[in-house]
Design a protein around this motif. Sequence first.
Motif, PDB file in Angstrom:
ATOM      1  N   CYS A  65      -7.204  11.217   1.561  1.00  8.47           N
ATOM      2  CA  CYS A  65      -7.675   9.995   0.914  1.00  8.47           C
ATOM      3  C   CYS A  65      -8.721  10.263  -0.165  1.00  8.47           C
ATOM      4  O   CYS A  65      -8.919   9.448  -1.065  1.00  8.47           O
ATOM      5  CB  CYS A  65      -8.272   9.043   1.944  1.00  8.47           C
ATOM      6  N   CYS A  68      -8.403   9.799  -4.101  1.00  5.17           N
ATOM      7  CA  CYS A  68      -8.350   8.464  -4.720  1.00  5.17           C
ATOM      8  C   CYS A  68      -9.552   7.597  -4.349  1.00  5.17           C
ATOM      9  O   CYS A  68      -9.897   6.675  -5.082  1.00  5.17           O
ATOM     10  CB  CYS A  68      -7.070   7.738  -4.320  1.00  5.17           C
ATOM     11  N   HIS A  69     -10.160   7.860  -3.193  1.00  2.00           N
ATOM     12  CA  HIS A  69     -11.246   6.978  -2.747  1.00  2.00           C
ATOM     13  C   HIS A  69     -12.625   7.650  -2.775  1.00  2.00           C
ATOM     14  O   HIS A  69     -13.622   6.999  -2.453  1.00  2.00           O
ATOM     15  CB  HIS A  69     -10.948   6.417  -1.355  1.00  2.00           C
TER      16      HIS A  69
HETATM   17  C1  HEC Z   1      -2.827   7.962  -4.796  1.00  5.31           C
HETATM   18  C2  HEC Z   1      -4.097   7.316  -4.581  1.00  5.31           C
HETATM   19  C3  HEC Z   1      -4.474   6.865  -3.183  1.00  5.31           C
HETATM   20  C4  HEC Z   1      -4.510   7.604  -2.017  1.00  5.31           C
HETATM   21  C5  HEC Z   1      -4.129   9.049  -1.813  1.00  5.31           C
HETATM   22  C6  HEC Z   1      -5.027   6.722  -1.001  1.00  5.31           C
HETATM   23  N1  HEC Z   1      -5.271   5.497  -1.521  1.00  5.31           N
HETATM   24 FE1  HEC Z   1      -6.005   3.873  -0.543  1.00  5.31          FE
HETATM   25  N2  HEC Z   1      -5.777   2.730  -2.211  1.00  5.31           N
HETATM   26  C7  HEC Z   1      -5.338   3.170  -3.431  1.00  5.31           C
HETATM   27  C8  HEC Z   1      -5.235   2.058  -4.345  1.00  5.31           C
HETATM   28  C9  HEC Z   1      -4.779   2.129  -5.792  1.00  5.31           C
HETATM   29  C10 HEC Z   1      -5.617   0.907  -3.616  1.00  5.31           C
HETATM   30  C11 HEC Z   1      -5.669  -0.541  -4.105  1.00  5.31           C
HETATM   31  C12 HEC Z   1      -4.287  -1.146  -4.207  1.00  5.31           C
HETATM   32  C13 HEC Z   1      -3.814  -1.780  -2.954  1.00  5.31           C
HETATM   33  O1  HEC Z   1      -4.621  -2.286  -2.166  1.00  5.31           O
HETATM   34  O2  HEC Z   1      -2.579  -1.816  -2.750  1.00  5.31           O
HETATM   35  C14 HEC Z   1      -5.965   1.362  -2.283  1.00  5.31           C
HETATM   36  C15 HEC Z   1      -6.405   0.536  -1.276  1.00  5.31           C
HETATM   37  C16 HEC Z   1      -6.817   0.978  -0.032  1.00  5.31           C
HETATM   38  C17 HEC Z   1      -7.386   0.125   0.977  1.00  5.31           C
HETATM   39  C18 HEC Z   1      -7.614  -1.367   0.864  1.00  5.31           C
HETATM   40  C19 HEC Z   1      -8.980  -1.609   0.337  1.00  5.31           C
HETATM   41  C20 HEC Z   1      -9.349  -3.061   0.415  1.00  5.31           C
HETATM   42  O3  HEC Z   1     -10.164  -3.465  -0.405  1.00  5.31           O
HETATM   43  O4  HEC Z   1      -8.830  -3.764   1.276  1.00  5.31           O
HETATM   44  C21 HEC Z   1      -7.666   0.917   2.052  1.00  5.31           C
HETATM   45  C22 HEC Z   1      -8.315   0.482   3.349  1.00  5.31           C
HETATM   46  C23 HEC Z   1      -7.253   2.257   1.717  1.00  5.31           C
HETATM   47  N3  HEC Z   1      -6.749   2.265   0.449  1.00  5.31           N
HETATM   48  C24 HEC Z   1      -7.355   3.333   2.568  1.00  5.31           C
HETATM   49  C25 HEC Z   1      -6.830   4.585   2.286  1.00  5.31           C
HETATM   50  C26 HEC Z   1      -6.808   5.662   3.236  1.00  5.31           C
HETATM   51  C27 HEC Z   1      -7.362   5.602   4.647  1.00  5.31           C
HETATM   52  C28 HEC Z   1      -6.190   6.708   2.622  1.00  5.31           C
HETATM   53  C29 HEC Z   1      -5.861   8.078   3.213  1.00  5.31           C
HETATM   54  C30 HEC Z   1      -5.096   8.073   4.434  1.00  5.31           C
HETATM   55  C31 HEC Z   1      -5.847   6.295   1.273  1.00  5.31           C
HETATM   56  N4  HEC Z   1      -6.253   5.004   1.118  1.00  5.31           N
HETATM   57  C32 HEC Z   1      -5.226   7.097   0.326  1.00  5.31           C
HETATM   58  C33 HEC Z   1      -5.043   4.490  -3.759  1.00  5.31           C
HETATM   59  C34 HEC Z   1      -4.947   5.531  -2.853  1.00  5.31           C
END
Ligand code: HEC
Length: 264
Positions: A65, A68-69
Motif C-alpha cells: 500500500c 500509493c498511500h
Molecule cells: C495503485 C495505487 C494504490 C494502491 C497500491 C493502494 N491504493 Fe488504496 N486507494 C488508491 C486510490 C486511487 C484510492 C481512491 C479511489 C477510491 O477510493 O476508489 C484509494 C482508496 C483507498 C481507501 C479509501 C479511503 C477513503 O477515504 O475511504 C482505503 C481504505 C485504501 N485505499 C486502502 C488501501 C490499502 C489497505 C492498500 C494496500 C493493501 C491500498 N489501499 C493500496 C490507490 C491505491
Amino acid sequence: MSTDRLRNPRLRGRFRRFSGLIVIGLALGLISGIYALATPGRGGTPAAAAPDDVTQGQRLYNQSCISCHGRNLQGVPSQGPTLIGVGGAAVDFQVTTGRMPAPYQGAQVPRRKPLFDDEQARQLAAYVQSIGGGPDIPTGSLADGDLARGGRLFRLNCASCHNFVGEGGPLSSGKYAPALSKATPTQTYEAMLSGPESMPVFGDNQLTPQEKLDIISYVESLKKERDPGGFAIGRVGPVPEGLVIWLVGIGLVLIATLWIGVKA
Ligand code: HEC
Ligand code: HEC
C-alpha cells in the motif's frame, strides 16, 4: 481369487458383476474427492490471531500500500489519498471487496477477488486504525435489524444510487453504484461508515447504528428474493456451481455407462 475358480462360468459371472460395483464405487469416491478438493474450505476454525495485528498489518502495508498511500499514511500526490482518519472500517471494506490494493491508477476500482484473506484485512485495518483512528470494523451481531424500517430507510438514503432492489446503476462521469448482491452484512455496514468513492458517509448522526442494522436486514432480504431457483449450493458462486453441475453430470453419465456395461 484363484484362476481355477474364475474358470467356473457361474462364479466368473458373479465376479464380473461384483467388479462392476467396485468400479462404480471407486468412480463415486473419485468424484466426491475431486469435489471436496475443488470446494474452498468454509467455516471451520479461523486462523490463529497473530501475536501483534498492528505489526503484521504494518508489514503488509509496507509491501502493498505504501507506494500509493505513503510511508505515514499521508497519501501520495496523484497516486492515492491519505488514509489518516479513514479508520479500520474503510480498510476492511476496501481490502475484503478486493478493491485495494488498487491494480491501476484512475477510474473507479471495481470489486474483485480479494488479494488478502480476512485475517490480513483485519491486520491492515488494525494498523491504519492505530495511526489515524476513525470508524472501526463493526463488531457484534449485524442480524438484529427491522426489515420494514430498513426498507423505508433504504428507499430514502440508498435507492437513488443503488436502485430500489439494490441492483445499482450508473452515476455521472463514468462512475457507477454497484449491485449490492455480493456485499456481506459487515461490508454493507462498513460502506455506510466509510462512504467509498462517490458514496456519501452515513455517520451515526445520519443513520443510527440501529438504523444501519435495519438497512442491512433489507439488503440481505433482497438477496434472498433474487435466488434464481434450483439448488443454491450454499451460494458459492457461478464457478463452483458450474463445477458441481459438471461433476455430477459426468458422474451420472459414468455410472450409467458402467451400469450398462455390467448388465451387458
Ligand atoms: C495503485 C495505487 C494504490 C494502491 C497500491 C493502494 N491504493 Fe488504496 N486507494 C488508491 C486510490 C486511487 C484510492 C481512491 C479511489 C477510491 O477510493 O476508489 C484509494 C482508496 C483507498 C481507501 C479509501 C479511503 C477513503 O477515504 O475511504 C482505503 C481504505 C485504501 N485505499 C486502502 C488501501 C490499502 C489497505 C492498500 C494496500 C493493501 C491500498 N489501499 C493500496 C490507490 C491505491
Ligand atoms: C450518491 C450515490 C450513493 C448512495 C446514496 C449510496 N451509495 Fe452505496 N455506493 C455508491 C458507489 C459509487 C459505490 C462504489 C464505491 C466504489 O466502487 O469504491 C457504492 C458501494 C456500496 C457498497 C459496496 C458494494 C460492493 O459489492 O462492494 C455497499 C454495500 C453500499 N454501497 C451500500 C449502500 C447503502 C446501504 C446506502 C444507503 C444507506 C448507499 N450505499 C448509498 C454510491 C452510493
